[in-house]
Enzyme design. Structure first.
Site, PDB file in Angstrom:
ATOM      1  N   ASP A  16       0.820  -1.219   0.000  1.00 55.09           N
ATOM      2  CA  ASP A  16       0.000   0.000   0.000  1.00 55.09           C
ATOM      3  C   ASP A  16       0.844   1.255   0.000  1.00 55.09           C
ATOM      4  O   ASP A  16       0.683   2.139  -0.856  1.00 55.09           O
ATOM      5  CB  ASP A  16      -0.924   0.016   1.221  1.00 55.09           C
ATOM      6  N   ARG A  97      -0.203   4.493  17.006  1.00 58.28           N
ATOM      7  CA  ARG A  97      -0.463   5.461  15.938  1.00 58.28           C
ATOM      8  C   ARG A  97      -0.178   6.913  16.343  1.00 58.28           C
ATOM      9  O   ARG A  97       0.382   7.675  15.554  1.00 58.28           O
ATOM     10  CB  ARG A  97      -1.913   5.320  15.447  1.00 58.28           C
ATOM     11  N   ASP A 126      -7.449   3.260  12.242  1.00 62.61           N
ATOM     12  CA  ASP A 126      -6.159   3.939  12.164  1.00 62.61           C
ATOM     13  C   ASP A 126      -6.228   5.283  11.453  1.00 62.61           C
ATOM     14  O   ASP A 126      -5.490   6.213  11.784  1.00 62.61           O
ATOM     15  CB  ASP A 126      -5.122   3.038  11.485  1.00 62.61           C
ATOM     16  N   SER A 177      -4.165 -10.037   7.955  1.00 57.43           N
ATOM     17  CA  SER A 177      -3.712  -8.661   8.107  1.00 57.43           C
ATOM     18  C   SER A 177      -3.139  -8.522   9.510  1.00 57.43           C
ATOM     19  O   SER A 177      -3.832  -8.800  10.495  1.00 57.43           O
ATOM     20  CB  SER A 177      -4.884  -7.694   7.913  1.00 57.43           C
TER      21      SER A 177
END
Length: 404
Positions: A16, A97, A126, A177
């Site tokens: 990504d 994050r 996120d 994932s």
């Protein structure tokens, strides 16, 4: 699309974010893209990540070692709060994050960038965590979320785009994932999308499955100073070494595996399985010490605070005024949370095996079933009469009205 000249991208080296680099340059007027890879103890080979970012078109690559800061300034404050999201999730991705986004802002200021980009999808939490942090620390910066803009709606479409732009693509297609840092490893997707499916033992990459753990219990001790863990088995360690040690011990004994169908902030339920061996040990030990060191009213109120604190962290509100205010309350409660906890680890279980503290509120002299000279049991009569007076008055009122 907004006019931007220079973008700092949260870069992981995956498909990504590698595709995002040329996509940004194509769709935002040939802007310069600076890649920032945050090391929060995920164990990746970051030199490979650097080369891949440059080959993908980044003008610069920053690799920031944030592991120590991550544990001391994000993990430990959350641990002190006792914050666990929905009773199971130890917030491993949630509080990683904000520290990453904070570093993106720092690099954006340093490099004179006018935008920040990330690779989070429009379905997850996120995106919120990254963007709320940027809004709190640098509200003037433009935020770009390609997943909410582009038409690359599948892995095959991304791979095709990458090949057209000569971007190196990993051939393996991971089953799950995953998100990893020094605190945890999460698994989502594939067979886990059906909540009836039990996690497969071969999925675990950190922990042993409980049934494969040793047949003999392991006894350990953890020392705390003002709510912060400082030693394992009597040996003082810095934050990184301590968590690494507990991860190894916990993983060997199959502890810290959590399976939860959690409520995402964006409205849907998501099934996740988390490996959190060191974290599970620390939360258990910390709670055992608080049982000794906090009075009833403080402990019970702190339980309420823990729930709200966990929601704030989960929702990406790390830099909110409320989270900071609750942290100040928590710090006050931790002034006496100092001592040693002994635990027994056995096939996925963490079992209390003793605790001691110079600030313990436990008094054998008061609580003993043997003779004592400090407690007059007759005092309980007046206490119960006063404590139960509202019940008595209500009962008398009901009896009076029943006769009427």
């Amino acid at each position: 699309m907004a006019k931007v000249n220079k973008v700092v991208l949260a870069y992981s080296g995956g498909l990504d974010t590698s595709v995002i680099i040329p996509w940004l340059k194509e769709n935002y007027g040939g802007c310069e893209v600076i890649a920032c890879c945050a090391d929060v103890g995920q164990g990746d080979e970051l030199s490979v990540v650097r080369e891949k970012a440059l080959k993908s078109g980044a003008s610069k690559v920053f690799i920031a070692d944030l592991t120590k800061e991550f544990i001391e300034d994000y993990v430990f404050p959350t641990l002190k709060a006792g914050a666990v999201y929905e009773g199971k999730y130890l917030l491993g991705t949630s509080f990683a994050r904000p520290i990453i986004a904070k570093k993106l802002v720092e690099i954006a200021r340093q490099e004179g960038a006018d935008a920040i980009a990330h690779g989070a999808t429009g379905k997850g939490n996120d995106q919120v965590r990254f963007e709320l942090t940027v809004k709190a620390l640098a509200p003037d910066l433009t935020i770009i979320a390609p997943w909410r803009e582009w038409d690359l709606d599948s892995r095959s479409a991304e791979i095709e785009y990458a090949q057209k732009h000569d971007i190196p693509v990993a051939t393996e297609n991971k089953t799950y994932s995953m998100d990893r840092n020094i605190w945890h490893l999460s698994h989502e997707g594939s067979d886990l999308e059906d909540p009836w499916n039990a996690p497969k033992n071969e999925m675990f990459l950190i922990s042993k499955a409980p049934e494969d753990a040793p047949d003999k219990p392991e006894i350990i001790t953890v020392d705390f100073e003002k709510g912060i863990p400082v030693a394992v088995n009597g040996q003082k360690m810095d934050a990184v070494a301590l968590l690494t040690t507990l991860n190894e011990i916990g993983a060997k004994n199959g502890v810290g595996i959590a399976d939860i169908c959690e409520n995402r902030l964006v409205g849907m339920k998501s099934r996740g399985v988390y490996e959190n061996p060191g974290g599970a040990i620390l939360y258990y030990a910390h709670r055992e010490l608080e049982y000794l060191c906090l009075d009833r009213a403080t402990y019970h109120y702190k339980e309420t605070v823990a729930v709200r604190y966990s929601e704030l962290v989960y929702d990406g509100m790390w830099f909110s005024q409320l989270r900071e205010a609750l942290a100040a309350f928590v710090d006050s409660t931790q002034e006496t949370v100092t001592g040693t906890v002994r635990l027994k680890l056995y096939k996925g279980n963490i079992i209390a095996a003793g605790a001691k503290s110079p600030y313990s509120l436990y008094s054998q002299e008061f609580v003993t079933f043997e003779h004592d000279d400090v407690y007059n049991q007759a005092d309980a009569t007046g206490f119960i009469n006063l404590f139960g007076l509202p019940l008595k008055v209500r009962a008398l009122m009901q009896a009076k009205n029943d006769k009427a």
